[in-house]
Write a protein that holds these residues in place. Structure first.
Motif, mmCIF file in Angstrom:
data_model
loop_
_atom_site.group_PDB
_atom_site.id
_atom_site.type_symbol
_atom_site.label_atom_id
_atom_site.label_comp_id
_atom_site.label_asym_id
_atom_site.label_seq_id
_atom_site.Cartn_x
_atom_site.Cartn_y
_atom_site.Cartn_z
ATOM 1 N N ARG A 9 -4.325 1.491 -0.895
ATOM 2 C CA ARG A 9 -4.201 0.410 0.278
ATOM 3 C C ARG A 9 -2.750 -0.713 -0.079
ATOM 4 O O ARG A 9 -1.816 -0.979 0.855
ATOM 5 N N ILE A 12 0.790 1.194 0.613
ATOM 6 C CA ILE A 12 0.915 1.458 2.705
ATOM 7 C C ILE A 12 0.840 -0.480 2.680
ATOM 8 O O ILE A 12 1.672 -0.710 3.308
ATOM 9 N N LYS A 27 -4.147 -5.789 3.947
ATOM 10 C CA LYS A 27 -4.029 -4.474 3.066
ATOM 11 C C LYS A 27 -4.656 -4.290 1.611
ATOM 12 O O LYS A 27 -4.795 -3.526 0.990
#
Length: 179
Positions: A9, A12, A27
């Motif tokens: 995460r 990303i 995120k």
């Protein structure tokens, strides 16, 4: 959430931060447990680089490994100190900015070894510029700071990192490389 899930995460999230997509902050785990995972990721990258360097060049000795870990801890601590001072002045949550900044340190550190072999040792200086931009994005998007304060935060972070690197160099060489 496990550490590998948070790492994915964070990757990303950093792609979203660098491309200025909305929702990048969601995120990251912007709490204390997220900071622990980000710190663990940073030191895992540092240890991986030590192992790779040892495989390529030979084991440098335990004292050098410990010194490398201490130096990397000092660099991460420097970023955290600048974050805590900045967050205290502008009244923003420090941990929320420290989590993506720690991941940024891990990513930049991880890229410095292969790029150092491909491009040359001067890439480390260039990677400071990349880190500065990443820290600017942290201050701008996660810290919700203005453009000028975000730029000043990034510049202060890079200057502090450079000062710590020079200071550690002077301490470890006994001032032999100066003058």
């Amino acid at each position: 959430m496990n550490a590998f899930g948070e790492l994915w995460r964070a990757i990303i999230g950093w792609l979203d931060l660098l491309t200025a997509r909305p929702g990048a902050a969601e995120k990251f785990n912007l709490e204390g447990s997220g900071l622990i995972n980000a710190t663990g990721c940073y030191f895992a990258v540092v240890l991986l680089l030590i192992v790779v360097e040892s495989a390529l060049s030979g084991f440098p000795g335990w004292s050098t490994v410990v010194l490398g870990l201490i130096a990397n801890a000092a660099w991460l601590g420097t970023i955290w100190l600048v974050i805590w001072i900045t967050a205290g002045v502008v009244r923003r949550p420090a941990v929320a900015m420290a989590v993506p900044a720690s991941y940024a340190m891990a990513f930049v550190t991880g890229l410095s070894l292969p790029l150092g072999y491909l491009v040359g040792p001067n890439i480390v200086t260039g990677m400071l510029g990349v880190l500065g931009f990443m820290l600017f994005r942290v201050a701008r998007e996660i810290g919700k700071l203005g453009f000028g304060i975000s730029a000043a935060f990034a510049i202060l972070s890079i200057v502090a990192l450079a000062a710590v690197r020079v200071g550690l160099y002077m301490l470890t060489t006994g001032m032999q490389g100066i003058g």
